[in-house]
Motif scaffolding. Structure first.
Motif, PDB file in Angstrom:
ATOM      1  N   UNK A   1       1.005  -1.183   0.075  1.00 11.47           N
ATOM      2  CA  UNK A   1       0.067   0.218   0.077  1.00 11.47           C
ATOM      3  C   UNK A   1       0.805   1.000  -0.014  1.00 11.47           C
ATOM      4  N   UNK A   2       1.958   1.275   0.814  1.00  8.80           N
ATOM      5  CA  UNK A   2       2.909   2.564   0.774  1.00  8.80           C
ATOM      6  C   UNK A   2       3.490   2.565  -0.546  1.00  8.80           C
ATOM      7  N   UNK A   3       4.054   1.533  -1.106  1.00  6.39           N
ATOM      8  CA  UNK A   3       4.538   1.526  -2.641  1.00  6.39           C
ATOM      9  C   UNK A   3       3.552   2.054  -3.229  1.00  6.39           C
TER      10      UNK A   3
ATOM     11  N   UNK B   1       3.437   6.391 -12.357  1.00  4.79           N
ATOM     12  CA  UNK B   1       1.906   5.799 -12.752  1.00  4.79           C
ATOM     13  C   UNK B   1       2.106   4.327 -13.352  1.00  4.79           C
ATOM     14  N   UNK B   2       3.302   4.022 -14.025  1.00  2.00           N
ATOM     15  CA  UNK B   2       3.527   2.623 -14.371  1.00  2.00           C
ATOM     16  C   UNK B   2       3.542   1.751 -13.150  1.00  2.00           C
ATOM     17  N   UNK B   3       4.565   2.481 -12.127  1.00  4.32           N
ATOM     18  CA  UNK B   3       4.780   1.546 -11.339  1.00  4.32           C
ATOM     19  C   UNK B   3       3.651   1.255 -10.433  1.00  4.32           C
ATOM     20  N   UNK B   4       2.921   2.308 -10.384  1.00  7.15           N
ATOM     21  CA  UNK B   4       1.638   2.166  -9.274  1.00  7.15           C
ATOM     22  C   UNK B   4       0.605   1.144  -9.905  1.00  7.15           C
ATOM     23  N   UNK B   5       0.554   0.988 -11.237  1.00 10.21           N
ATOM     24  CA  UNK B   5      -0.484   0.251 -11.851  1.00 10.21           C
ATOM     25  C   UNK B   5       0.134  -1.270 -11.755  1.00 10.21           C
ATOM     26  N   UNK B   6       1.456  -1.442 -11.283  1.00 11.16           N
ATOM     27  CA  UNK B   6       2.051  -2.870 -11.325  1.00 11.16           C
ATOM     28  C   UNK B   6       2.194  -3.177  -9.827  1.00 11.16           C
TER      29      UNK B   6
ATOM     30  N   UNK C   1       0.993  -5.155  -6.839  1.00  8.64           N
ATOM     31  CA  UNK C   1      -0.014  -5.917  -6.655  1.00  8.64           C
ATOM     32  C   UNK C   1      -0.353  -6.054  -5.276  1.00  8.64           C
ATOM     33  N   UNK C   2      -1.639  -6.750  -5.049  1.00  7.34           N
ATOM     34  CA  UNK C   2      -2.252  -7.197  -3.596  1.00  7.34           C
ATOM     35  C   UNK C   2      -2.133  -6.223  -2.762  1.00  7.34           C
TER      36      UNK C   2
END
Length: 371
Positions: free
Chosen positions: A269-271, A281-286, A288-289
């Motif tokens: 969640x923090x990541x 935004x690319x990292x955000x969408x990747x 998981x969980x």
């Protein structure tokens, strides 16, 4: 000219929230509603602020309709305002308030009524819900205060909704925690340490309610005392989510605090949250969980939009129904269609017309970037 703003009204049919009312009209309104509530054997409260036309706040209080304490707001101020302890440099504000309420209140509404409560035909349980001291809570604020604090809640970033929920539960039980109100009043006057010391004492006795726990956790998070925050609730995801949701912190401060919290208590969640604040935004969408709250769903919607994934953004919007994001998506689609049309024309023209179309495309691309 003084005006009154009611908020947190428990009966919005009789007393509307966040409506600016001239003081003289508020006197009439409160007397009429008070008499209606007495007749109907109803009892409800509403908080209020008294301001001038520039938004400077002179008084905050609670009016308990149907309580028989005051026949209107003038009588409440006339009784309580002179008793408020204020610094010497604020005494002129109190005098201004008292002079204005005398000037603005119609003579007929200044007449004192005499009520023998022995003969009041009200349920004892209803009467007990509002103690005299609770109904007389008031705060005289400096003239530099802004009416905007209504929307922001506590000026020191406490969650007023949490406090109001706590207070409502006490009222529902037919009793009020006097210490809670006294520390709340003290906090609003600038002594928040007293309030949180009180909450810490309750924590040591294992007497914190859920709302009080949230207030104390948020205070620890704002202060950077992350270990203390987690000690109150071992669910680090829950604690970090409270940090994300804190509306009293700027995005820059929130980002720094989440980064520090994540070093101590790393979570997906923090990541996710950090990726949003860092515009990755690319990292955000990747990531998981992730525990997807409404706020994180809004962040995910925005990430899709910034990456030009409009259909995915629309789909995610169904999970949060954010109207501002919906407008951004619509605007994005309009601009994208206009750019496509202009790009189709571009190879077919030359000279000044070509330069003009190029400028239009650049302007629309810039607007998209600002969405």
């Amino acid at each position: 000219m003084l005006q009154v703003v009611f908020y947190n009204s428990a009966n919005t049919e009789k007393v509307e929230n966040f409506k600016h009312i001239p003081f003289s009209d508020a006197v009439v309104l409160t007397e009429n509603v008070e008499r209606e509530c007495r007749k109907e054997k109803q009892l409800f409260q509403a908080e209020f602020q008294i301001t001038d036309l520039n938004g400077n706040v002179y008084y905050r209080g609670i009016f308990a309709f149907g309580s028989y304490d005051y026949q209107n707001i003038y009588h409440q101020l006339h009784e309580t305002a002179p008793k408020i302890k204020v610094p010497k440099d604020k005494e002129h504000e109190r005098q201004f308030l008292l002079e204005q309420i005398e000037k603005l209140t119609p003579a007929a509404y200044k007449e004192i009524e005499f009520v023998d409560k022995t003969f009041i035909n009200l349920e004892k349980t209803n009467i007990s819900r509002f103690k005299k001291w609770q109904r007389s809570v008031f705060y005289l604020l400096g003239s530099g205060a802004s009416i905007g604090c209504l929307a922001l809640g506590f000026m020191f970033n406490m969650q007023q909704d949490s406090f109001n929920n706590e207070l409502a539960k006490e009222i529902e039980k037919g009793e009020i925690n006097k210490q809670l109100i006294e520390h709340y009043e003290s906090a609003l006057q600038g002594n928040k340490e007293s309030y949180f010391t009180y909450l810490e004492s309750l924590n040591k006795e294992n007497k914190l309610t859920e709302n009080q726990q949230v207030l104390l956790i948020n205070e620890y998070l704002v202060a950077g005392a992350f270990d203390k925050a987690v000690s109150l609730n071992d669910d680090v995801i829950y604690v970090e989510t409270l940090l994300l949701a804190n509306k009293g912190l700027s995005d820059a401060i929130k980002k720094d605090k989440i980064a520090t919290f994540n070093e101590l208590y790393p979570t997906n969640e923090a990541r996710f949250d950090l990726a949003y604040f860092e515009k990755n935004y690319e990292l955000l969408l990747n990531v998981e969980n992730v525990n997807m709250t409404v706020q994180r769903s809004e962040m995910k919607t925005y990430a899709y939009l910034k990456l030009g994934k409009v259909e995915e953004a629309k789909k995610e919007l169904n999970n949060n129904s954010n109207s501002a994001l919906s407008e951004k998506i619509v605007r994005y689609e309009i601009l994208a269609a206009e750019i496509k049309t202009l790009q189709t024309r571009l190879p077919l023209v030359s000279g000044e017309e070509k330069n003009e179309i190029s400028k239009q495309i650049a302007a629309k691309e810039q607007e998209i970037a600002k969405l």
